[in-house]
Write an enzyme that holds these catalytic residues in place. Structure first.
Site, PDB file in Angstrom:
ATOM      1  N   CYS A 179       0.830  -1.196   0.000  1.00  0.00           N
ATOM      2  CA  CYS A 179       0.000   0.000   0.000  1.00  0.00           C
ATOM      3  C   CYS A 179       0.875   1.260   0.000  1.00  0.00           C
ATOM      4  CB  CYS A 179      -0.981  -0.029   1.164  1.00  0.00           C
ATOM      5  SG  CYS A 179      -2.352   1.144   0.981  1.00  0.00           S
ATOM      6  N   HIS A 226      -3.405  -5.437  -0.023  1.00  0.00           N
ATOM      7  CA  HIS A 226      -2.928  -5.946   1.272  1.00  0.00           C
ATOM      8  C   HIS A 226      -2.952  -7.480   1.273  1.00  0.00           C
ATOM      9  CE1 HIS A 226      -2.850  -2.176   3.684  1.00  0.00           C
ATOM     10  NE2 HIS A 226      -3.711  -1.775   2.764  1.00  0.00           N
ATOM     11  N   GLU A 269      -1.589  -9.523   3.215  1.00  0.00           N
ATOM     12  CA  GLU A 269      -1.567 -10.126   4.554  1.00  0.00           C
ATOM     13  C   GLU A 269      -2.932 -10.615   5.004  1.00  0.00           C
ATOM     14  OE1 GLU A 269      -1.799  -5.577   5.423  1.00  0.00           O
ATOM     15  OE2 GLU A 269      -1.047  -6.925   3.866  1.00  0.00           O
TER      16      GLU A 269
END
Length: 608
Positions: free
Chosen positions: A435, A562, A564
């Site tokens: 990001c 993202h 994750e």
């Protein structure tokens, strides 16, 4: 140890049809931070081993509509869901442990409930009645739980057998009172055989005697009973296993059977908690309460390569799950990853990033060590004002095997992140930017490689002569909540000869979750690519840049999304796995051994 049982084919539980969904509610007492999220996720893993489909709802009593506008310093990470919902970090726990895809409805807040009730009142839904906490607000809470519990959240497409409900905060909080009343009514509404309450209490040890004190737990149960609720299972957080005499005492004063007093003592890693619960027959207690058949056989709980499952693992309950905590304890070779961010004072602000790094290190057979670097301490101003912090930050950055720059908002520490990208690019240190880490890598390249002096994002400098990162046209400059580009979006990996194409297993299209207001200026892309910074992934209209990598660098990769949020213990995010492998110089050989394309999860078949 887990007891041997026949395993590997899913247990056949009668389909729900018109049968009642079961509800398992977890409350906490005395203090916050006892680990309700881990406890409820672990209960879900145990229930899955009994062949049950589960879902999970988090109830947060705060008045915010969602977690999207909360400061990471105060509340920790904002977890983004596939549908764009911005939720409490506990939903990340549920998704990771249970491999679920939850929705924004699985995050209930007082803000959402009151908003719904007030809107109904304005449209005449209540037919002129005086709108009150009871029954209107309590009914709205119950209806929300009941409706959400029916949503399929796994790949089966079928409704869950058991809905796990976590009530945030602690019993006795003013803001939780209406939820306790609603749950007391809900218990009567669905029937006692379809409702089970597990309470998480604290057992501290005070003084030199080493005696576990039961009073905090007794008092929180007393408060619960005053609200009309009585725990069926008492889970006790303690440093050491709960002793027999302590169990008897708690059973007597809290009116819970001794075998329902469960020890949740400290373990070597969180992935051992489901094993701890299973050893104390918690799954059997819950199944008996709900009337599910006890077949004696066990079901899979986690996706692992067949090569990673030994015969004895196939033949034991949670044997597949045990591979994860056992491997975590066995990893010895260390990999050092520096996380350069602005919220390093609260590790919970980056909890999904930390978990994704753990998953990747685990798969690679490495022990993770994190170096937290406050990005503002890398800047020249820190060298003048706090030289020791400056030197310490740069020493940590330079000693790391790999570097990760996670997301964030605001201009504090931005120059430090830009300097981090410069260090990794020139020193050939593996770098992953997420990001804002993607955007700062682009800014750094523009300034130092293309020679665009003053290049910046309009978020940090509205008058920059080279706006290489610009505001999303569909975003709002005045309304903060829910106005970003959010949720799961497609990314087309257009360059089949790129490293990112190999890392994502050769998939031409990937789906990852987003949360941003700014994007790379598409008009600058030709100049970047001519200079060697390739934008290998774009959105489905080829207008937005999603992935970039630096030609000739062992691993310099950044993404707008993202990754994750979709990482799992046995299926790490490919980008995180690529970073960890590159940090130890193993990426090239691993891709080769995987047949030319990285297979995330295949590392579990390799011995440490």
């Amino acid at each position: 140890m887990a007891q041997p049982e026949a395993m590997r084919s899913p247990v056949q539980i009668p389909e729900l049809g018109k049968a009642q969904t079961k509800y398992l509610v977890v409350t906490g007492g005395t203090i916050s931070g006892l680990g309700k999220g881990t406890a409820i996720s672990s209960l879900g893993v145990v229930l899955r081993s009994h062949g049950l489909r589960v879902t999970a709802i988090k109830v947060d009593p705060y008045l915010n509509i969602d977690a999207g506008t909360m400061s990471p310093f105060e509340h920790g990470e904002v977890f983004v869901l596939d549908d764009g919902g911005e939720a409490d970090l506990d939903l990340g726990n549920y998704e990771r442990f249970l491999d679920l895809t939850l929705t924004s409805n699985h995050s209930m807040t007082s803000g959402k409930i009151y908003d719904q009730v007030i809107k109904r009142e304005r449209t005449g839904h209540y037919l002129g009645k005086t709108v009150q906490m009871v029954p209107h607000v309590t009914d709205a809470i119950q209806d929300w739980i009941k409706d959400t519990s029916k949503i399929s959240v796994d790949q089966s497409g079928l409704p869950p057998h058991v809905c796990l409900v976590e009530l945030g905060g602690t019993v006795g909080d003013i803001e939780s009172a209406v939820y306790l009343e609603a749950l007391q009514q809900f218990q009567f509404r669905v029937g006692k055989s379809n409702f089970l309450l597990a309470h998480l209490g604290m057992l501290p040890v005070i003084g030199a005697t080493g005696e576990q004190k039961t009073k905090p737990c007794q008092h929180s149960v007393k408060t619960l009973r005053e609200a009309g609720l009585k725990p069926d299972i008492l889970m006790c957080r303690s440093e050491q296993p709960v002793g027999l005499e302590t169990r008897k005492k708690l059973s007597l004063f809290c009116q819970v059977p001794e075998d329902s007093v469960i020890s949740l003592h400290d373990v070597s890693n969180l992935y051992r908690v489901p094993l701890l619960l299973s050893e104390q027959n918690v799954g059997m207690l819950i199944c008996q309460h709900f009337g599910f058949p006890l077949t004696g056989s066990a079901s899979p709980t986690i996706k692992l390569p067949e090569d990673a499952l030994l015969t004895e693992i196939h033949a034991s309950r949670l044997g597949d799950w045990a591979v994860v905590p056992n491997r975590m304890d066995e990893c010895r070779e260390e990999v050092v990853i520096a996380v350069v961010g602005k919220y390093t004072g609260n590790v919970d602000a980056y909890i999904s990033v930390v978990k994704a790094l753990q998953h990747a290190s685990l798969e690679a057979g490495l022990r993770l060590r994190l170096e937290w670097v406050e990005s503002s301490e890398l800047e020249p101003n820190a060298e003048r004002c706090e030289p020791k912090r400056f030197e310490s930050a740069w020493a940590a950055l330079k000693s790391a095997d790999g570097v990760l720059v996670p997301g964030g908002f605001g201009n504090r520490g931005i120059e430090g992140k830009i300097m981090t990208a410069n260090h990794c690019r020139n020193s050939r240190v593996p770098y992953l930017g997420i990001c804002v880490g993607f955007q700062t890598a682009v800014i750094e390249f523009a300034r130092n490689e293309l020679g665009w002096e003053g290049a910046n994002s309009t978020e940090f400098d509205e008058l920059t002569p080279h706006p290489v990162v610009v505001f999303l046209p569909e975003s709002s400059t005045s309304v903060m909540g829910g106005t970003m580009r959010l949720g799961s979006r497609a990314t087309i990996i257009k360059d089949t000869d790129s490293l990112t194409h190999q890392i994502y297993g050769g998939r031409p299209v990937i789906y990852e979750r987003h949360r941003h207001r700014y994007e790379v200026n598409a008009s600058c892309v030709p100049a970047f690519e001519a200079g060697g910074l390739r934008f290998t992934g774009q959105d489905d209209r080829a207008q937005r840049m999603e992935l970039c990598e630096l030609s000739g660098h062992p691993f310099f990769v950044a993404c707008q999304f993202h990754p994750e949020f979709k990482s799992r213990p046995s299926q790490p995010s490919p980008l995180f796995l690529g970073l960890v492998l590159a940090a130890k110089g193993l990426l090239e050989s691993r891709i080769k051994s995987d047949g030319g394309k990285l297979k995330a999860g295949a590392g579990f078949a390799r011995k440490i």
